[in-house]
Design a protein around this motif. Structure first.
Motif, PDB file in Angstrom:
ATOM      1  N   MET A  56     -92.660  21.015  55.795  1.00 46.98           N
ATOM      2  CA  MET A  56     -94.197  20.351  55.437  1.00 46.98           C
ATOM      3  C   MET A  56     -94.514  19.015  56.346  1.00 46.98           C
ATOM      4  O   MET A  56     -95.739  19.874  56.360  1.00 46.98           O
ATOM      5  CB  MET A  56     -94.020  19.969  53.779  1.00 46.98           C
ATOM      6  CG  MET A  56     -93.995  21.100  52.610  1.00 46.98           C
ATOM      7  SD  MET A  56     -94.533  22.696  52.782  1.00 46.98           S
ATOM      8  CE  MET A  56     -93.837  24.213  53.286  1.00 46.98           C
ATOM      9  N   GLN A  57     -93.711  18.838  56.607  1.00 51.58           N
ATOM     10  CA  GLN A  57     -93.740  17.252  57.790  1.00 51.58           C
ATOM     11  C   GLN A  57     -94.228  18.244  59.057  1.00 51.58           C
ATOM     12  O   GLN A  57     -95.049  17.527  59.208  1.00 51.58           O
ATOM     13  CB  GLN A  57     -92.922  16.482  57.746  1.00 51.58           C
ATOM     14  CG  GLN A  57     -92.164  15.715  56.376  1.00 51.58           C
ATOM     15  CD  GLN A  57     -91.134  14.610  57.344  1.00 51.58           C
ATOM     16  OE1 GLN A  57     -90.078  15.260  57.177  1.00 51.58           O
ATOM     17  NE2 GLN A  57     -91.228  13.415  56.907  1.00 51.58           N
ATOM     18  N   SER A  74     -97.089  25.236  55.253  1.00 50.54           N
ATOM     19  CA  SER A  74     -97.923  25.268  53.603  1.00 50.54           C
ATOM     20  C   SER A  74     -96.835  25.968  52.996  1.00 50.54           C
ATOM     21  O   SER A  74     -96.559  27.319  53.548  1.00 50.54           O
ATOM     22  CB  SER A  74     -98.965  24.997  53.467  1.00 50.54           C
ATOM     23  OG  SER A  74     -99.764  26.679  53.792  1.00 50.54           O
ATOM     24  N   ASN A 100     -99.988  13.916  50.954  1.00 51.91           N
ATOM     25  CA  ASN A 100    -100.251  15.461  51.349  1.00 51.91           C
ATOM     26  C   ASN A 100     -98.673  16.062  51.036  1.00 51.91           C
ATOM     27  O   ASN A 100     -98.794  17.424  50.903  1.00 51.91           O
ATOM     28  CB  ASN A 100    -101.254  15.752  52.337  1.00 51.91           C
ATOM     29  CG  ASN A 100    -102.759  15.037  52.020  1.00 51.91           C
ATOM     30  OD1 ASN A 100    -102.776  14.820  51.270  1.00 51.91           O
ATOM     31  ND2 ASN A 100    -103.745  15.348  53.130  1.00 51.91           N
ATOM     32  N   GLN A 101     -97.753  15.092  52.029  1.00 49.61           N
ATOM     33  CA  GLN A 101     -96.478  15.914  51.488  1.00 49.61           C
ATOM     34  C   GLN A 101     -95.953  16.226  50.832  1.00 49.61           C
ATOM     35  O   GLN A 101     -95.791  17.132  49.931  1.00 49.61           O
ATOM     36  CB  GLN A 101     -95.917  15.867  52.670  1.00 49.61           C
ATOM     37  CG  GLN A 101     -96.274  15.691  54.785  1.00 49.61           C
ATOM     38  CD  GLN A 101     -95.935  14.284  55.583  1.00 49.61           C
ATOM     39  OE1 GLN A 101     -95.118  13.835  54.943  1.00 49.61           O
ATOM     40  NE2 GLN A 101     -96.150  14.616  56.593  1.00 49.61           N
ATOM     41  N   THR A 128     -88.887  20.121  52.868  1.00 55.25           N
ATOM     42  CA  THR A 128     -89.937  19.072  53.009  1.00 55.25           C
ATOM     43  C   THR A 128     -89.980  18.649  54.173  1.00 55.25           C
ATOM     44  O   THR A 128     -91.300  17.910  55.179  1.00 55.25           O
ATOM     45  CB  THR A 128     -89.437  18.457  52.022  1.00 55.25           C
ATOM     46  OG1 THR A 128     -88.934  17.708  50.999  1.00 55.25           O
ATOM     47  CG2 THR A 128     -89.995  16.200  52.342  1.00 55.25           C
ATOM     48  N   LEU A 135     -93.265   9.907  52.608  1.00 52.65           N
ATOM     49  CA  LEU A 135     -94.049  10.819  52.739  1.00 52.65           C
ATOM     50  C   LEU A 135     -95.509  10.995  52.706  1.00 52.65           C
ATOM     51  O   LEU A 135     -95.626   9.291  52.226  1.00 52.65           O
ATOM     52  CB  LEU A 135     -93.635  11.977  52.340  1.00 52.65           C
ATOM     53  CG  LEU A 135     -92.245  12.538  51.633  1.00 52.65           C
ATOM     54  CD1 LEU A 135     -91.856  13.743  50.769  1.00 52.65           C
ATOM     55  CD2 LEU A 135     -92.008  12.788  52.936  1.00 52.65           C
TER      56      LEU A 135
END
Length: 783
Positions: free
Chosen positions: A505-506, A510, A647-648, A502, A644
């Motif tokens: 992703m932040q 991707s 999208n994340q 995570t 979050l």
């Protein structure tokens, strides 16, 4: 003259004999009223009799999950009691009930003769009102000489008469019957008519039929002696006496009476206590949590324990509720006595499916497998990596932590005597997956016996509001009291890795980004040799470029190590705190191995953030609390926080779906489960296979499972049996199959994770790879 004098003497004796008892009775009444012969209930006490009313715990769909009580009593109004019960009661106990004012003169005469003159405590003259007086204000049962006993019984009888008269002045006839039937103890923890109807016949009191009513009224004579579960034949005779009385006084026709007397007593017996019913672990959590006092630092050994308690007191409205909320009279609520109605977030059907899933998997798969393996251990059930001395030390520690040991130790029993008791065989009833069984063994051997059992906990919530739909703290609350949902912290293994992903992703990564699958090293302060985590994925992919989606799906440590090199450990711990994980996590590079101890409750809440578009909802158990009259005292609302972006969160959903599609969670897709709906998850296995985890997410349900043993030193020897995919995942799968098979919830199977409106990242990694190759070839041709 002599005749007249003689007659006058007889007249004097006659009136003396007649008057003295009357004067004695009057004197007794005066002395009793003045309190000279012991205390008497005041009018205020009579108008406000004390009843211990159980707290009732309800599911969101209105099912009574169970009660929290000293006495299992729920108040029942007169209108909610079957007329058969009322008629049977009057016909059997007090046919002149509506014609007296608390004391029946005929019964009074009989009682005087039997109680005062003969010293027999038969109670034959007691009216229903007197019986109520006796229940509300019990007799003095101290052992005394026969003469003193007769006098005391006589005085007590007078007190009951006077109390009965006062009751008749304060209440209507219907109210007295209601109070009486609500007060009586029908045995087997069935106090009051409502509990008795449920325990013995599993019906509400207004649904009791003629023969059931006759049984319960028959029990009023002596509920332990005349009891269908203990003395069936005696109870059958007593029931028929009740039916005969009803027939005698016109409440039954002879034809109906004759036919019903031929019927057997048919019960639907079900005990009601804290060990039985649905959601036993949750009910205990509610009881324990609501009664917590405001934390006092002097009563905590560790600062961290005090800090946790203080945080709960300040942030959890359910924590210490009974010591935060007062009744109109200024006293605090008592969960055992005030008849509270506690409405939970639990869905009764989902709770039932969750309990069945735990039972089915442990009893049919994991436990039999472990028994087969443990037969070959040197010191079963402990693993072969322990010596005999180490096993003995672990067992001795469990002995000293047991209730039996501590109870004997507090009484001052010498150590050698305690150990002798622990090594002396005694009869006992023990748990088994085939049902309870009676056996003879030493308490010491019973401790080893229970070490064999695989434990498991399972929690399911609605990620959108944090409502907990199912809560299973262990295999069976009767024998395994430790709650592995909210009390226990265990190493979580690879279920921690999604939090590291995570963070990636932040920071712009991707799922289809590629990383070289090679070993990674970390320099650890104080160690001369760099730390290099071992691979946990398939060897054929070593040295190749793989996607992050593949890395999480295969739980490959090499990829997690690469990500750990890109970000600091504190970035992971800070994120997890925002997602509701309050357990301490050491911010070191090895964090992604999941060696930290975390509660299942925390993990489920955190994973719910992924399914809820990046919004964390704290797990919630209770929606409202009402008083005994149905007035709402407290309402509880979800506590949510955006952690979050949508999208994340959606990227993480895709990564977790990949675990089920191509990775360690793929068993969900295969026989016998075939869960083909939108579903994601993550398995977790700790060192030596001591703990197996599975965290599962769907669009509207998120669940977590832990499976393991009481001691870390007990475990499977092989990864195939001890991994989270084998020990924990099937429980989630069985539960979801049951949910989707239920017509009420079946529509949820078609639910899909909602794609954010502005989401434009390609998640088909094959397509991304083809496009990358195409672009590479184009650039080669161009330059």
């Amino acid at each position: 003259m002599k005749a007249n004098s003689s007659n006058r003497k007889y007249v004097i004796w006659f009136w003396t004999i007649l008057t003295i008892p009357l004067l004695v009775i009057i004197l007794l009444f005066v002395l009793i009223s003045m309190g000279k012969l012991g205390s008497m209930p005041s009018f205020r006490e009579l108008e406000n009799p004390q009843y211990n009313l159980a707290a009732e715990v309800y599911s969101e769909d209105g099912a009574l999950l169970g009660k929290i009580s000293i006495e299992n009593r729920t108040w029942t109004e007169y209108k909610d009691i079957s007329p058969y019960v009322i008629n049977a009661l009057i016909a059997t106990e007090d046919i002149r009930y509506y014609r007296h004012s608390g004391v029946d003169i005929r019964g009074l005469g009989r009682a005087i003769v039997r109680t005062i003159m003969l010293g027999q405590n038969t109670g034959g003259g007691s009216t229903i009102t007197q019986q109520l007086a006796k229940q509300l204000y019990p007799r003095d049962t101290a052992r005394t000489s026969s003469i003193v006993k007769r006098i005391r019984l006589g005085v007590t009888k007078f007190k009951e008469w006077q109390t009965a008269v006062k009751l008749e002045r304060s209440y209507t006839k219907e109210e007295i019957i209601t109070m009486y039937l609500n007060k009586f103890d029908f045995s087997y923890n069935a106090v009051g008519i409502r509990s008795a109807a449920r325990v013995y016949f599993n019906v509400s009191p207004d649904s009791l039929n003629l023969e059931q009513a006759a049984v319960l009224v028959g029990m009023l004579k002596a509920s332990t002696r005349y009891n269908p579960m203990r003395n069936y034949n005696l109870m059958l005779q007593r029931r028929n006496v009740v039916l005969s009385q009803m027939e005698k006084y016109g409440y039954l026709s002879p034809q109906v009476g004759d036919s019903v007397r031929q019927l057997p007593i048919v019960t639907s017996f079900r005990m009601e206590d804290h060990n039985t019913g649905l959601a036993t672990y949750l009910r205990e959590y509610i009881r324990y949590t609501m009664r917590k006092p405001e934390p006092d630092r002097s009563k905590y050994v560790q600062q961290s324990s005090y800090d946790d308690a203080l945080w709960e007191w300040e942030n959890n409205p359910l924590y210490g509720w009974c010591n935060k909320n007062k009744k109109p009279d200024g006293s605090y609520f008592d969960i055992y006595k005030d008849g509270l109605k506690i409405y939970t977030t639990i869905n009764s059907k989902m709770q039932q499916y969750a309990e069945q899933a735990v039972m089915e998997h442990l009893s049919k798969e994991v436990q039999p497998d472990f028994y087969r393996r443990a037969k070959y251990f040197r010191n079963p059930p402990y693993s072969n990596d322990l010596t005999k001395k180490e096993v003995e030390e672990l067992l001795l520690r469990s002995v000293k932590e047991s209730v039996r040991y501590n109870s004997m130790d507090k009484r001052g029993v010498p150590e050698d005597s305690i150990m002798l008791a622990f090594n002396t065989p005694v009869p006992m009833r023990v748990f088994s997956w085939k049902g309870e069984r009676d056996t003879v063994m030493t308490p010491y051997d019973s401790i080893r016996y229970y070490k064999y059992f695989v434990r498991s906990s399972f929690m399911v919530e609605d990620p959108h509001n944090g409502y907990v739909k199912a809560y299973v703290g262990g295999p069976d609350f009767r024998y395994f009291k430790w709650d592995a949902v909210t009390q226990q912290k265990k190493q979580v293994g690879s279920t921690i890795k999604p939090f590291l992903y995570t963070v990636a992703m932040q920071n712009g990564y991707s799922p289809c980004d590629e990383v070289e699958n090679i070993p990674r090293s970390f320099d650890i302060p104080g160690d001369s040799i760099p730390w290099r985590p071992r691979s946990s994925g398939p060897e054929e992919y070593h040295g190749k470029m793989v996607t992050l989606k593949w890395g999480l799906a295969q739980s490959e440590n090499y990829i997690s190590a690469w990500l750990m090199q890109q970000f600091s450990p504190t970035a992971v711990t800070d994120l997890m705190k925002k997602m509701g994980v309050r357990s301490f996590i050491d911010p070191v590079p090895s964090i992604f191995l999941g060696t930290s101890d975390i509660k299942l409750e925390e993990m489920v809440g955190a994973y719910g953030t992924f399914a809820n578009k990046g919004v964390y909802a704290r797990p919630m158990y209770v929606t409202r609390i009402e008083d005994k009259n149905g007035n709402i005292i407290s309402k509880f609302t979800p506590r949510i926080e955006e952690v979050l972006s949508e999208n994340q969160a959606y990227l993480m959903v895709d990564l977790l779906k990949g675990v089920v599609l191509i990775g360690s969670g793929n068993r969900l897709r295969r026989e016998p489960y075939f869960l083909m709906n939108e579903i994601g998850g993550k398995t977790g296995t700790t060192q030596n296979h001591s703990n197996g985890w599975f965290m599962g997410i769907t669009p509207n349900l998120v669940g977590g499972v832990w499976s393991g043993w009481e001691d870390q030193a007990i475990h499977f020897e092989t990864l195939g049996e001890g991994q989270g995919a084998a020990m924990a995942l099937p429980i989630f799968a069985i539960f979801m199959k049951k949910v989707y098979t239920d017509p009420q919830f079946g529509i949820m199977e078609a639910d899909a994770f909602e794609r954010p409106a502005d989401f434009n990242i390609e998640l088909d990694c094959d397509k991304v790879k083809r496009e990358t190759i195409r672009r590479g070839n184009y650039l080669k041709e161009k330059y």
